[in-house]
Design an enzyme around this catalytic site. Structure first.
Site, mmCIF file in Angstrom:
data_model
loop_
_atom_site.group_PDB
_atom_site.id
_atom_site.type_symbol
_atom_site.label_atom_id
_atom_site.label_comp_id
_atom_site.label_asym_id
_atom_site.label_seq_id
_atom_site.Cartn_x
_atom_site.Cartn_y
_atom_site.Cartn_z
ATOM 1 N N ASP A 9 39.100 43.374 -2.065
ATOM 2 C CA ASP A 9 38.400 42.180 -1.568
ATOM 3 C C ASP A 9 39.341 40.992 -1.378
ATOM 4 O O ASP A 9 39.055 40.061 -0.637
ATOM 5 C CB ASP A 9 37.266 41.780 -2.517
ATOM 6 C CG ASP A 9 35.989 42.570 -2.245
ATOM 7 O OD1 ASP A 9 35.932 43.260 -1.202
ATOM 8 O OD2 ASP A 9 35.045 42.493 -3.063
ATOM 9 N N GLU A 41 24.361 30.346 -7.496
ATOM 10 C CA GLU A 41 24.987 30.343 -8.815
ATOM 11 C C GLU A 41 24.743 29.043 -9.573
ATOM 12 O O GLU A 41 24.553 29.045 -10.788
ATOM 13 C CB GLU A 41 26.493 30.608 -8.699
ATOM 14 C CG GLU A 41 26.835 32.001 -8.183
ATOM 15 C CD GLU A 41 26.809 32.124 -6.663
ATOM 16 O OE1 GLU A 41 26.595 31.091 -5.985
ATOM 17 O OE2 GLU A 41 27.003 33.234 -6.146
ATOM 18 N N ARG A 67 36.586 45.074 -12.871
ATOM 19 C CA ARG A 67 35.978 46.066 -11.990
ATOM 20 C C ARG A 67 36.534 47.479 -12.145
ATOM 21 O O ARG A 67 35.765 48.437 -12.141
ATOM 22 C CB ARG A 67 36.156 45.608 -10.540
ATOM 23 C CG ARG A 67 35.731 46.644 -9.512
ATOM 24 C CD ARG A 67 35.780 46.075 -8.105
ATOM 25 N NE ARG A 67 35.256 47.037 -7.160
ATOM 26 C CZ ARG A 67 36.013 47.812 -6.388
ATOM 27 N NH1 ARG A 67 37.318 47.725 -6.455
ATOM 28 N NH2 ARG A 67 35.462 48.654 -5.545
ATOM 29 N N SER A 119 26.787 45.506 -9.181
ATOM 30 C CA SER A 119 28.188 45.259 -9.530
ATOM 31 C C SER A 119 28.360 44.901 -10.996
ATOM 32 O O SER A 119 29.364 45.206 -11.607
ATOM 33 C CB SER A 119 28.748 44.116 -8.677
ATOM 34 O OG SER A 119 28.742 44.479 -7.324
ATOM 35 N N HIS A 165 34.716 41.394 -12.406
ATOM 36 C CA HIS A 165 35.674 41.350 -11.302
ATOM 37 C C HIS A 165 36.699 40.227 -11.468
ATOM 38 O O HIS A 165 37.079 39.554 -10.510
ATOM 39 C CB HIS A 165 34.942 41.208 -9.961
ATOM 40 C CG HIS A 165 34.124 42.409 -9.576
ATOM 41 N ND1 HIS A 165 33.174 42.965 -10.417
ATOM 42 C CD2 HIS A 165 34.110 43.162 -8.437
ATOM 43 C CE1 HIS A 165 32.614 44.007 -9.812
ATOM 44 N NE2 HIS A 165 33.169 44.158 -8.632
ATOM 45 N N PHE A 174 32.698 33.243 -9.176
ATOM 46 C CA PHE A 174 31.445 32.500 -8.968
ATOM 47 C C PHE A 174 30.818 32.090 -10.299
ATOM 48 O O PHE A 174 29.882 31.290 -10.326
ATOM 49 C CB PHE A 174 30.468 33.344 -8.146
ATOM 50 C CG PHE A 174 31.107 34.000 -6.952
ATOM 51 C CD1 PHE A 174 32.023 33.290 -6.176
ATOM 52 C CD2 PHE A 174 30.828 35.310 -6.607
ATOM 53 C CE1 PHE A 174 32.650 33.888 -5.088
ATOM 54 C CE2 PHE A 174 31.442 35.918 -5.517
ATOM 55 C CZ PHE A 174 32.351 35.211 -4.759
#
Lengths: 282, 317
Positions: free
Chosen positions: B120, B61, B170, B40, B112, B86
């Site tokens: 999502d 993380e 993204r 990603s 993202h 995150f």
């Protein structure tokens, strides 16, 4: 430096304990309990075990590195740093005061020699130590990384994230110590948040575990020497070190009550009468 | 006057990935950490070419951020990679203490960001990250607008000493920024000069601002379009220079109105030249599932929203 005998180290520890009590008393603020409990370990580390350069350099290439994760025991850290030559012991009198480099919890912002990371918010030091150890491997630097954590601190999830990583990536140039004094702020660990079988837990996570009595100087030194021989074998090392909070002062021993409480004038006098002034008070 | 056009669409995260791959070749101190999102984040090529400098941390993380801080000790330049949510809210205290307060040379690279991650939904669509990160002392905050600028920013932050938050996204978006100029942290870029309204945009909203400028031009309105890729430190000089000329402002960002670029500019205006300001931003809401285009429209982040905001701002002069 490395030739210090156990007796000499114990004398330094007595002075460090005096420093801790006087620092906390002077500002009526700070954490004497676990500082006193970890004094023998910290003295052994800085006066016997670490290969270090007191001409402080943040990168610390070619020297052993130490990270204090439970930053609230800053009094013992500051005293040991000053007594081992990182900065003038006179500066200990500024602990927790306005404009001081000796912040309540260790900080790098004011450039205090010997501090490489801020700590205080718990659970972060093992990750930092693993990162530093990983960089040492990249740099082909054979020196070691040491981390100290509190046992109450093991409540934090990040510690166990780090534990997974250390074993999975075979970070075998790190020696992490848990100050196993079995107390946390709200009371005994067994009441607040039981840690169960800590040795089995760390072993299950893939660490080599040694158990030590952290308030016997001879044992502390021997266990750290032994831990060093266990490095480089594909597994990180966890030194589970039993201590007593408040060790060295009879009315402070073995209770969480002196976690973050300063002694008054009378209590300070009583405590100091139990600890020999060996190197001269700051 | 430069006309901004595009021949292809690319995701800004690929700009990051390609920049990182280039750094793998050019800067041996650069190391990369990723919390189980290598694909990603487009970090696969760096990993392939520099396996010894790539550190998979798993879905941990907090540990990744702490490790990155530790890795700077000894001279490495860690780039951490995970989704923006995150990379910030999940690890805010770790960033605050181990990186920002400790002044560690870590580059927190966050993909993202915003509603345009799409389907999502709100759990992953962070719209508060710019605010959180810009509030931290010592932190530099960068939100580039397209593939070219994201790649350039990735290269630039490796040469900059200090903590950086690099935010990208993204979806595939128009590639329009010229590649002939080096990326200068903290230096706003005038894209279109105008005299009626200053439109300060960041990230994906820069392209929407360019589209808005064309619509406004047809109405006889000359909008000035400024690409604010660095939200902190803000290019105050550029902001004031433009506002002196135009006398009113629109800010455009894929972020909450509270604490975003708009608030940073409002602060500057209040202290120096209080002129009307209209926000194009998400107004105190969480996002939801949908396509990026649907979400941009529903949450008021498209070119037509910028046009309406500009008309309103001009009216208030």
């Amino acid at each position: 430096m490395t030739k210090k005998t156990t007796e000499e180290l114990s004398k330094i520890a007595s002075q460090v304990r005096r420093d801790i009590l006087r620092m906390v008393h002077a500002q009526n603020s700070g954490h004497p309990g676990a500082s006193l409990g970890c004094t023998d370990f910290m003295v052994a580390l800085y006066f016997k075990i670490l290969t270090k350069n007191t001409a402080f350099n943040m990168d610390g290439k070619g020297e052993d590195l130490f990270f204090l994760s439970n930053g609230h025991i800053s009094p013992v850290f500051y005293s040991v740093l000053a007594r081992s030559g990182y900065f003038d012991t006179k500066e200990l009198s500024t602990f927790r005061q306005i404009n001081s480099r000796l912040q309540g919890h260790p900080a790098t912002e004011e450039g205090l020699e010997g501090i490489r990371i801020a700590s205080g918010s718990l659970g972060q030091g093992l990750s930092v130590g693993l990162g530093a150890a990983q960089t040492k491997k990249l740099n082909n630097d054979a020196s070691l990384v040491y981390v100290l954590m509190g046992d109450g601190e093991l409540n934090e999830g990040q510690i166990w994230e780090a534990a997974l990583y250390g074993a999975h990536k075979k970070i075998d140039n790190i020696i992490a110590t848990v100050d196993y004094n079995r107390q946390q702020i709200d009371g005994p660990i067994e009441e607040v948040m039981s840690l169960g079988d800590l040795k089995a837990k760390w072993e299950a996570f893939g660490w080599q575990v040694i158990e030590t009595d952290g308030n016997d100087m001879n044992t502390v030194v021997q266990s750290l020497e032994r831990a060093k021989t266990m490095t480089g074998k594909g597994k990180p090392i966890l030194n589970l070190m039993k201590t007593e909070m408040g060790y060295g002062v009879d009315f402070m021993v073995g209770t969480h009550k002196w976690h973050g409480v300063a002694p008054n004038d009378e209590q300070l006098a009583n405590a100091l009468s139990q600890l020999e002034e060996t190197l001269g008070d700051y | 006057m430069t006309k901004y056009t595009f021949t292809e669409k690319k995701d800004t995260r690929s700009g990051f990935g390609d920049g990182l791959t280039e750094l793998g070749k050019s800067n041996k101190d650069v190391v990369a950490l990723c919390a189980d999102l290598t694909g990603s984040l487009k970090m696969g090529d760096f990993k392939k070419e520099n396996p010894e400098r790539f550190f998979q941390t798993g879905i941990s993380e907090a540990n990744m951020i702490g490790m990155a801080a530790g890795m700077t000790i000894g001279g490495k330049i860690p780039f951490t990679g995970t989704f923006a949510n995150f990379s910030t809210s999940r690890v805010y205290d770790q960033i605050r203490q181990s990186i920002a307060y400790s002044e560690k040379n870590v580059k927190i690279c966050a993909s993202h960001a915003g509603v345009t991650l799409g389907e999502d939904g709100a759990t992953h669509q962070v719209l508060e990250d710019i605010g959180m990160m810009k509030m931290l002392p010592n932190m530099t905050v960068i939100n580039p607008c397209d593939y070219n600028q994201t790649k350039a920013a990735t290269l630039a932050i490796a040469d900059f000493e200090g903590p950086v938050y690099l935010r990208f996204g993204r979806p595939k978006v128009p590639v329009f920024m010229p590649t002939d100029k080096p990326f200068k942290i903290g230096e706003a870029i005038y894209l279109v000069e105008g005299s009626d309204v200053s439109i300060f945009a960041t990230g994906h909203l820069v392209w929407e601002a360019i589209l808005a400028e064309e619509i406004l031009a047809k109405k006889g309105i000359k909008a000035e379009i400024i690409n604010i890729h660095t939200i902190k430190p803000l290019d105050v000089k550029a902001v004031l220079k433009s506002v002196k000329k135009t006398g009113c402002v629109v800010t455009a960002e894929e972020h909450q109105r509270n604490g975003g670029l708009g608030d940073s500019i409002a602060q500057v205006l209040m202290q120096n030249n209080p002129v009307p300001l209209e926000y194009v931003a998400v107004n105190d809401q969480f996002g939801e599932s949908g396509t990026p285009e649907q979400l941009m429209k529903k949450y008021g982040l498209s070119a037509s929203d910028i046009v309406n905001a500009a008309l309103k701002a001009i009216k208030r002069k």
